[in-house]
Design an enzyme around this catalytic site. Structure first.
Site, PDB file in Angstrom:
ATOM      1  CD1 TRP A  97      -2.131  -2.414   1.428  1.00 49.37           C
ATOM      2  CD2 TRP A  97      -2.916  -1.387  -0.470  1.00 49.37           C
ATOM      3  NE1 TRP A  97      -3.240  -2.667   0.749  1.00 49.37           N
ATOM      4  CE2 TRP A  97      -3.756  -2.308   0.459  1.00 49.37           C
ATOM      5  CE3 TRP A  97      -3.500  -0.077  -1.516  1.00 49.37           C
ATOM      6  CZ2 TRP A  97      -4.754  -2.649  -0.469  1.00 49.37           C
ATOM      7  CZ3 TRP A  97      -4.566  -0.997  -1.808  1.00 49.37           C
ATOM      8  CH2 TRP A  97      -5.201  -1.571  -1.962  1.00 49.37           C
ATOM      9  CG  ASP A 110      -3.699   4.429   4.147  1.00 48.35           C
ATOM     10  OD1 ASP A 110      -4.524   4.072   4.573  1.00 48.35           O
ATOM     11  OD2 ASP A 110      -3.029   3.924   3.185  1.00 48.35           O
ATOM     12  CE  LYS A 115      -8.697  -2.035   5.165  1.00 48.02           C
ATOM     13  NZ  LYS A 115      -8.765  -3.260   3.809  1.00 48.02           N
TER      14      LYS A 115
END
Ligand code: PMP
Length: 360
Positions: free
Chosen positions: A101, A171, A195
């Site tokens: 990511w 992030d 999540k």
């Protein structure tokens, strides 16, 4: 109905009590006799809901008054572009890369200016996060970006990254609300909700107001300042998503807050890693011990065929979603806040039996 143990990495398991309560809001929200999906986002009831979600988030994370909180759309991936669009400018931005990511974020930023990649990859693999104080950042960087938990690689920072006077942008999609953090160490935190916060379709953005003031995105919805007007809603938000988020945050508060959740998450992760480490090498963890994620436990078996069999047999035992990301292979057990200890115990039993039956 007995529930399956859901190890998916996101969208992921939600607390059963939240889902039960959402049944009510589905048809009769806040006594309106309308679904939360049927009422105007400008109605008093919805604005109260949005404020409630924001207040709960502020209370749980101890977000100070000089930070703003917004609920955006477009996923964490849109932030990969919006962040550099608004803040990169003419200076360099440092991207700390500890997994897939982080790589994607750096790639998305490249068209907007000067991106310096600080990669922790060794021998084609990501295995660790940097130690506290290990990295040196560019002087006068616009910001430093990092991913606090790499969902695919199973690598997590065990500290809030510090970069001196350089703004830190994080992030936190896959570990936000899993433990207390010091928000004041960050200029900007973002997280896709699917999540630890709620359903997909909402991205939580927490932004320090001095950085917010410097937003220079080129179009209304691409500039963070547009979210400061019209009750933080320049356009129609994901009303259902915000509703579930408020319920999840209330659940977190009732569970006792982030300290309690952190202890629980540590216990779950420790048990699972102990099972990996105690398997005489049948299972092996992909991340270095000090960087192991508490949210996404990644490990391998002796070969890919056994990994496939492991996932198939686990599914018949009611343990679903264990296949590693398609780019990484292996096994990934995602054990977010709402994942129950009982599911971890069941997985460990299954792992022991599977190893006994399949040891080469
Ligand atoms: N960052 C991280 C750490 C993620 O785990 C993910 C999704 N799994 C993303 C970004 C991308 O999120 P989205 O699909 O919401 O754009």
């Amino acid at each position: 109905m007995s529930r399956i143990f859901n190890f998916y990495s996101g969208p992921a398991v939600l607390p059963p009590s939240v889902l039960e309560r959402a049944r009510v809001g589905l048809t009769d929200f806040a006594g309106t006799r309308m679904s939360v999906m049927e009422i105007s986002h400008r109605s008093d009831e919805f604005i109260a809901l949005l404020r409630s979600g924001e207040q709960r988030l502020r209370a749980l994370l101890h977000i100070p008054g000089h930070y703003s909180v917004f609920f955006l759309q477009g996923g964490a991936s849109l932030q990969f572009s919006m962040v550099p669009m608004n803040f990169l400018g003419k200076a360099v931005a440092d991207y700390v890369i500890t997994g897939v990511w982080g790589e994607k974020a750096a790639k998305a930023a490249a068209p907007f200016g000067n991106v310096r990649q600080i990669s922790l990859m060794t021998e084609d693999r990501y295995r660790r996060a940097p130690g506290d104080g290990e990295l040196r950042f560019s002087e006068d960087a616009s910001y430093v970006h990092y991913v606090s938990n790499e969902t695919i690689d199973g690598i997590e920072f065990d500290h809030d990254l510090e970069a001196g006077s350089v703004p830190v942008i994080c992030d936190a999609s896959s570990n936000i609300l899993s433990k207390p953090i010091d928000v004041e160490k960050y200029a900007f935190i973002y997280a896709g909700a699917q999540k630890n916060i709620g359903p997909s379709g909402v991205t939580v953005v927490i932004i320090r107001n001095d950085l917010l003031e410097r937003s220079h995105g080129p179009a209304p919805l691409l500039n963070y300042l547009s979210y400061t007007s019209a009750d933080s809603m320049p356009n129609t938000p994901n009303t259902w998503g915000v509703y579930i988020i408020d319920l999840v945050l209330e659940w977190l508060q009732n569970e006792g807050g982030l300290q309690v959740l952190e202890e629980r998450n540590m216990r779950k992760a420790r048990l699972l890693y102990d099972a990996v480490d105690g398997s005489d090498g049948f299972y092996w963890g992909t991340a270095e011990a000090a960087s192991r994620s508490r949210m996404n436990v990644t490990f391998r078996l002796p070969n890919a065929d056994l990994e496939e069999l492991f996932c198939r047999e686990a599914k018949t035992e009611g343990l679903v979603g264990l296949r590693g990301h398609r780019s990484a292979g292996g096994i990934r057990a995602s054990i977010y806040n709402a994942f129950p200890m009982e599911g971890v115990e069941r997985l460990i039993e299954f792992m022991k039996d599977f190893a006994d039956n399949n040891r080469p």
